[in-house]
Design an enzyme around this catalytic site. Structure first.
Site, PDB file in Angstrom:
ATOM      1  N   LYS A  73       0.844  -1.203   0.000  1.00 39.45           N
ATOM      2  CA  LYS A  73       0.000   0.000   0.000  1.00 39.45           C
ATOM      3  C   LYS A  73       0.876   1.247   0.000  1.00 39.45           C
ATOM      4  O   LYS A  73       0.618   2.201  -0.741  1.00 39.45           O
ATOM      5  CB  LYS A  73      -0.921   0.003   1.230  1.00 39.45           C
ATOM      6  N   GLN A  77      -4.825  -1.392   9.707  1.00 39.93           N
ATOM      7  CA  GLN A  77      -4.754  -2.732   9.100  1.00 39.93           C
ATOM      8  C   GLN A  77      -5.373  -3.763  10.039  1.00 39.93           C
ATOM      9  O   GLN A  77      -4.977  -3.871  11.209  1.00 39.93           O
ATOM     10  CB  GLN A  77      -3.282  -3.064   8.794  1.00 39.93           C
ATOM     11  N   ASP A  99     -11.183   3.129   4.138  1.00 39.59           N
ATOM     12  CA  ASP A  99     -11.585   1.719   4.048  1.00 39.59           C
ATOM     13  C   ASP A  99     -13.113   1.598   3.985  1.00 39.59           C
ATOM     14  O   ASP A  99     -13.642   0.539   3.664  1.00 39.59           O
ATOM     15  CB  ASP A  99     -11.103   0.961   5.300  1.00 39.59           C
TER      16      ASP A  99
END
Ligand code: NDP
Length: 298
Positions: free
Chosen positions: A55, A99, A122
């Site tokens: 990422k 994460q 997200d």
């Protein structure tokens, strides 16, 4: 028998990243700063570390700032929430991604609830889930299902009236996928572990999205001839060569390819889309936060 087509998610994702990279300089020109994505990694989980590295690399490649916050698995809930609050307050941060999965002693729902919804790239915050459910276009939508929708629209154009079956009802993939397909006027069925006659349910579908986490569970014979299949699964299984492993999806692709019009391969289908959409969401969040109109064509 004609073989179905493989949908090249890798190529589509590269094109999307290219469009993002072309849009970033305009943002920098208008605001005097680069869009910034902050990724929080707790602990040493090897798969999570690989994702976070990819990422970060992809973020820098499109011209945005990547900030990584690595914290030990022993971090307390209060310390993690404090970090998220600092990132909420930091004006150079447009997107915050924590994460998952987090170590067991941490409450991921409480951590996600702390993220400023405007920076929730997200799309897991209940505010964004609610906006998606009521059709509010300002929702930040979870990256994997949005990537799946982009591939489907590219393949099929108008999805209106299509029978869609989503297998899996997680908050991360299945449920937002259902919402996105419904918003495209598909007739959507969501299947899960209690569904009776899954093969029969799948056989109705013009569009199948498999997000289960069970290697090659969806058999070729289940697929209606000419359906388009999106395989979200990432499952590590032993490879033919002893001691080696390989990644397979939730669909038995070697069989399914004889039935489908098109299918995403694993790897190289949905996977690359997830990171590309994360960058897209970060750029959109940056524009909204800066009071600029949402970038076109993303
Ligand atoms: P979850 O484990 O959260 O959800 C799995 C879903 O599958 C559940 O709803 C479960 O039903 C359902 N399920 C399990 N067994 C069966 C069965 N036998 N028949 C029908 N349904 C079943 O997984 P995620 O949604 O997070 O992920 C799904 C897959 O997608 C995983 O392989 C994951 O690695 C992959 N993934 C890939 C991403 C990418 O970037 N390509 C991103 C995110 C995930 P129930 O609710 O009843 O338990």
């Amino acid at each position: 028998m004609t073989l179905g087509k493989e949908i090249d998610g890798k190529a589509f994702a590269a094109t999307l990243r290219g469009r993002i990279a072309e849009t970033v300089p305009g943002f920098v020109e208008q605001t005097g700063r680069k869009p910034g994505l902050a990724v929080v990694l707790v602990g040493e989980d090897p798969a999570s570390s690989v994702y976070v590295r990819s990422k970060g690399k992809a973020t820098v490649e499109v011209g945005m700032n990547s900030l990584e916050f690595k914290r030990p698995a022993t971090i307390s809930q209060e310390e993690l929430i404090e970090l998220v609050e600092e990132l909420n307050a930091d004006d150079s941060v447009d997107g915050i991604l924590v994460q998952l999965p987090l170590p067991d002693h941490l409450d991921d729902k409480a951590v996600i609830a702390t993220i400023d919804p405007a920076k929730d790239v997200d799309g897991f915050h209940v505010v964004n889930a609610g906006k998606l459910a009521v059709g509010d276009p300002t929702a930040l939508v979870p990256c994997t299902p949005l990537g799946c929708l982009m591939l489907l629209k590219d393949e099929l154009g108008d999805l209106s009236g299509k029978e869609a079956v989503v297998i899996g009802r997680s908050n991360i993939v299945g449920k937002p996928m259902m919402q996105l397909l419904l918003a495209e006027s598909c007739t959507v069925t969501v299947a899960h572990s209690r569904t009776h006659d899954l093969a029969g349910v799948v056989h109705r579908a013009d569009i199948v999205v498999a997000a289960v986490g069970r290697p090659e569970m969806v058999k070729g014979s289940w697929i209606k001839p000419g359906a388009v299949v999106i395989d979200v699964g990432i499952n590590r299984v032993p490879a033919e060569e002893e001691g080696k492993s390989k990644i397979v999806g939730d669909v038995a692709t070697a069989e399914a390819i004889n039935h489908v019009a098109a299918i995403t391969p694993v790897p190289g289908g949905v996977g690359p889309m997830t990171i590309a959409v994360l960058l897209r969401n970060t750029l959109v969040a940056a524009h909204v936060r800066a009071g600029l109109p949402a970038p076109k064509g993303l």
